[in-house]
Design a protein around this motif. Structure first.
Motif, PDB file in Angstrom:
ATOM      1  N   ALA A 117      37.512  34.043  31.771  1.00 34.98           N
ATOM      2  CA  ALA A 117      36.148  33.448  32.254  1.00 34.98           C
ATOM      3  C   ALA A 117      35.614  33.853  33.364  1.00 34.98           C
ATOM      4  O   ALA A 117      36.019  33.982  34.173  1.00 34.98           O
ATOM      5  CB  ALA A 117      36.656  32.090  31.987  1.00 34.98           C
ATOM      6  N   THR A 118      34.485  34.482  33.426  1.00 32.61           N
ATOM      7  CA  THR A 118      33.843  35.005  34.674  1.00 32.61           C
ATOM      8  C   THR A 118      32.214  34.694  34.620  1.00 32.61           C
ATOM      9  O   THR A 118      32.138  34.845  33.583  1.00 32.61           O
ATOM     10  CB  THR A 118      34.541  36.343  34.985  1.00 32.61           C
ATOM     11  OG1 THR A 118      33.544  36.745  36.638  1.00 32.61           O
ATOM     12  CG2 THR A 118      33.754  37.125  34.659  1.00 32.61           C
ATOM     13  N   ALA A 119      31.973  34.725  35.749  1.00 33.51           N
ATOM     14  CA  ALA A 119      30.202  34.591  36.026  1.00 33.51           C
ATOM     15  C   ALA A 119      29.943  32.922  35.642  1.00 33.51           C
ATOM     16  O   ALA A 119      30.668  32.073  35.662  1.00 33.51           O
ATOM     17  CB  ALA A 119      29.586  35.717  35.754  1.00 33.51           C
ATOM     18  N   GLY A 120      28.723  33.111  34.772  1.00 31.98           N
ATOM     19  CA  GLY A 120      28.692  31.832  34.196  1.00 31.98           C
ATOM     20  C   GLY A 120      28.786  31.829  32.321  1.00 31.98           C
ATOM     21  O   GLY A 120      28.668  29.973  32.220  1.00 31.98           O
ATOM     22  N   ALA A 154      34.624  29.079  36.753  1.00 29.31           N
ATOM     23  CA  ALA A 154      34.846  30.561  37.041  1.00 29.31           C
ATOM     24  C   ALA A 154      33.472  30.884  37.794  1.00 29.31           C
ATOM     25  O   ALA A 154      33.358  31.271  38.487  1.00 29.31           O
ATOM     26  CB  ALA A 154      34.579  30.551  35.414  1.00 29.31           C
ATOM     27  N   TRP A 155      32.449  29.726  37.960  1.00 29.15           N
ATOM     28  CA  TRP A 155      31.251  30.443  38.567  1.00 29.15           C
ATOM     29  C   TRP A 155      31.564  30.201  39.945  1.00 29.15           C
ATOM     30  O   TRP A 155      31.509  30.095  40.870  1.00 29.15           O
ATOM     31  CB  TRP A 155      30.176  29.311  38.189  1.00 29.15           C
ATOM     32  CG  TRP A 155      30.433  27.553  37.789  1.00 29.15           C
ATOM     33  CD1 TRP A 155      30.226  26.980  37.857  1.00 29.15           C
ATOM     34  CD2 TRP A 155      29.972  27.385  39.628  1.00 29.15           C
ATOM     35  NE1 TRP A 155      29.992  26.111  38.095  1.00 29.15           N
ATOM     36  CE2 TRP A 155      29.726  25.881  39.163  1.00 29.15           C
ATOM     37  CE3 TRP A 155      29.770  27.426  40.875  1.00 29.15           C
ATOM     38  CZ2 TRP A 155      29.470  24.766  40.152  1.00 29.15           C
ATOM     39  CZ3 TRP A 155      29.131  26.680  41.386  1.00 29.15           C
ATOM     40  CH2 TRP A 155      29.262  25.327  41.783  1.00 29.15           C
ATOM     41  N   SER A 156      32.228  29.238  40.342  1.00 28.22           N
ATOM     42  CA  SER A 156      32.522  28.182  41.412  1.00 28.22           C
ATOM     43  C   SER A 156      34.032  29.760  42.427  1.00 28.22           C
ATOM     44  O   SER A 156      33.971  30.208  43.470  1.00 28.22           O
ATOM     45  CB  SER A 156      33.594  27.077  41.554  1.00 28.22           C
ATOM     46  OG  SER A 156      35.034  27.025  41.383  1.00 28.22           O
ATOM     47  N   SER A 157      34.462  30.250  41.348  1.00 29.25           N
ATOM     48  CA  SER A 157      35.666  31.332  41.786  1.00 29.25           C
ATOM     49  C   SER A 157      35.025  32.446  42.195  1.00 29.25           C
ATOM     50  O   SER A 157      34.396  33.496  43.200  1.00 29.25           O
ATOM     51  CB  SER A 157      36.439  31.380  41.843  1.00 29.25           C
ATOM     52  OG  SER A 157      37.397  32.870  41.258  1.00 29.25           O
ATOM     53  N   LEU A 158      34.460  32.500  41.722  1.00 26.09           N
ATOM     54  CA  LEU A 158      32.735  34.186  41.854  1.00 26.09           C
ATOM     55  C   LEU A 158      32.135  33.662  42.725  1.00 26.09           C
ATOM     56  O   LEU A 158      31.695  34.794  43.511  1.00 26.09           O
ATOM     57  CB  LEU A 158      31.923  34.996  40.873  1.00 26.09           C
ATOM     58  CG  LEU A 158      31.216  35.599  40.289  1.00 26.09           C
ATOM     59  CD1 LEU A 158      31.906  36.980  40.696  1.00 26.09           C
ATOM     60  CD2 LEU A 158      30.180  35.653  39.011  1.00 26.09           C
ATOM     61  N   LEU A 159      31.403  33.083  42.528  1.00 22.03           N
ATOM     62  CA  LEU A 159      30.472  32.631  44.123  1.00 22.03           C
ATOM     63  C   LEU A 159      31.076  32.707  45.504  1.00 22.03           C
ATOM     64  O   LEU A 159      30.779  33.039  45.705  1.00 22.03           O
ATOM     65  CB  LEU A 159      30.200  31.223  43.722  1.00 22.03           C
ATOM     66  CG  LEU A 159      28.395  30.669  43.998  1.00 22.03           C
ATOM     67  CD1 LEU A 159      27.421  32.040  44.429  1.00 22.03           C
ATOM     68  CD2 LEU A 159      27.885  28.933  44.214  1.00 22.03           C
ATOM     69  N   GLY A 160      32.218  31.909  45.234  1.00 23.10           N
ATOM     70  CA  GLY A 160      32.925  32.359  46.909  1.00 23.10           C
ATOM     71  C   GLY A 160      33.683  33.797  46.631  1.00 23.10           C
ATOM     72  O   GLY A 160      33.643  33.849  48.324  1.00 23.10           O
ATOM     73  N   GLN A 161      33.812  34.948  46.030  1.00 20.46           N
ATOM     74  CA  GLN A 161      33.997  35.958  46.297  1.00 20.46           C
ATOM     75  C   GLN A 161      32.976  36.487  46.827  1.00 20.46           C
ATOM     76  O   GLN A 161      33.692  37.173  47.109  1.00 20.46           O
ATOM     77  CB  GLN A 161      35.030  36.592  44.904  1.00 20.46           C
ATOM     78  CG  GLN A 161      36.487  35.679  44.409  1.00 20.46           C
ATOM     79  CD  GLN A 161      36.995  36.465  42.888  1.00 20.46           C
ATOM     80  OE1 GLN A 161      36.578  37.146  42.415  1.00 20.46           O
ATOM     81  NE2 GLN A 161      37.986  35.507  42.770  1.00 20.46           N
TER      82      GLN A 161
END
Length: 318
Positions: A117-120, A154-161
């Motif tokens: 699961a990634t992005a939004g 998913a979105w918090s991980s992608l935003l942090g990266q």
């Protein structure tokens, strides 16, 4: 179908993920502002502001599709694959009260049981998962990935990266420079290269010593972030189990565990034939495995027995 009033939340693990990536975010912000000042004097704040606003691209549908296609090597499902995935996805979202049409299903051409699961709005499964898993097991995997979306993982991980990219690029450049300098060993050039490395190392050491709290945060953050990410996996398991997919998810975990052990056995036999003894860490689905204690501390997924232990109440209840 009953739709939940709140389609998405941000749980404690997602909030802690963002907080733990704050040191990397601040380091990247400093790098972006300094570079902007060099390119546009007295306008460095503009580059920093633009970079901060760029985080919204993580929720931009065309950007998400480009990310899925070019960085994650995903593809759109074929009509046959979609005919199997869509009914299962509708069943999963109906049980949890989520609007399934808000998400997109993608396929990864991989030989491993896996999903992501990634992005939004992106949920991906591997081709082998479609071939090997039953409908109930595949639905359990989809419910697990949906849990990452609705809980904000998913979105918090992608935003942090995303916000850590400038810092990672700078660190990669420093490592390349160190390798280049250490590779020069002959003549006067090698002497000055050693002097340059010594001076730069001393400067970095003094800065790290002066701002020891930042250095400590940067060193400890990956281990703390991995621990929080493992907790997020357990929460996604809970989301699937609460929707009634606990037994099927446990079956998938048992399958992955058996496949893992078989792969390790084959690799150990091959290595013993060569007269070598090596602790192997194979690529495993829905879990990252590392070698030794430090590898386990940096693993983003819990051990199989840990996940099965947390699923036990849902299995006995059934």
């Amino acid at each position: 179908m009953h739709l939940a009033k709140r389609q998405r939340t941000i749980d404690v693990t997602a909030m802690v993920q963002l907080l733990l990536q704050l040191p990397s975010f601040l380091a990247s912000l400093v790098i972006v502002v300094v570079l902007s000042e060099l390119l546009l004097p007295d306008m460095g704040w503009l580059g920093g502001l633009f970079w901060l606003a760029s985080g919204a691209m993580a929720f931009h549908r065309p950007t998400e599709r480009a990310l899925a296609r070019h960085l994650l090597n995903l593809r759109h499902p074929t009509p046959r694959e979609l005919s199997r995935l869509e009914p299962l996805w509708r069943a999963v979202t109906a049980r949890t009260g989520v609007e399934g049409r808000a998400y997109e299903l993608w396929i990864e051409d991989s030989d491993h049981l896996n999903a992501l699961a990634t992005a939004g709005h992106i949920v991906g499964v591997t081709r082998v998962s479609l071939e090997r898993l039953s409908d109930g097991q595949l639905a359990a995997v989809l419910a697990h990935e949906l849990g990452h979306h609705v809980r904000g993982h998913a979105w918090s991980s992608l935003l942090g990266q995303w916000y850590a990219v400038p810092g990672r690029l700078a660190w990669a450049g420093v490592r390349r420079l160190i390798r280049f300098v250490t590779g020069i060993r002959h003549g006067r050039l090698g002497f000055w290269a050693a002097v340059l490395l010594l001076v730069a190392g001393a400067a970095v050491f003094l800065v790290a010593l002066k701002y020891w709290f930042v250095t400590l945060a940067l060193v400890a953050a990956p281990y703390l972030l991995a621990a929080v990410t493992r907790r997020a996996e357990l929460r996604a398991d809970h989301h699937a189990a609460a929707a009634g997919f606990g037994p099927m998810l446990a079956e998938v975990l048992h399958m992955m565990q058996a496949t893992d052990r078989e792969s390790e056995s084959v690799m150990a036999s091959a290595l013993s034939g060569c007269g070598k003894t090596v602790a192997m860490g194979t690529r495993t689905p829905l879990r990252n495995r590392g070698e030794g204690l430090w590898g386990k501390l940096l693993s983003s997924h819990p051990q199989y027995h840990t996940r099965l232990h947390h699923l036990a109440p849902y299995l006995t209840q059934r």
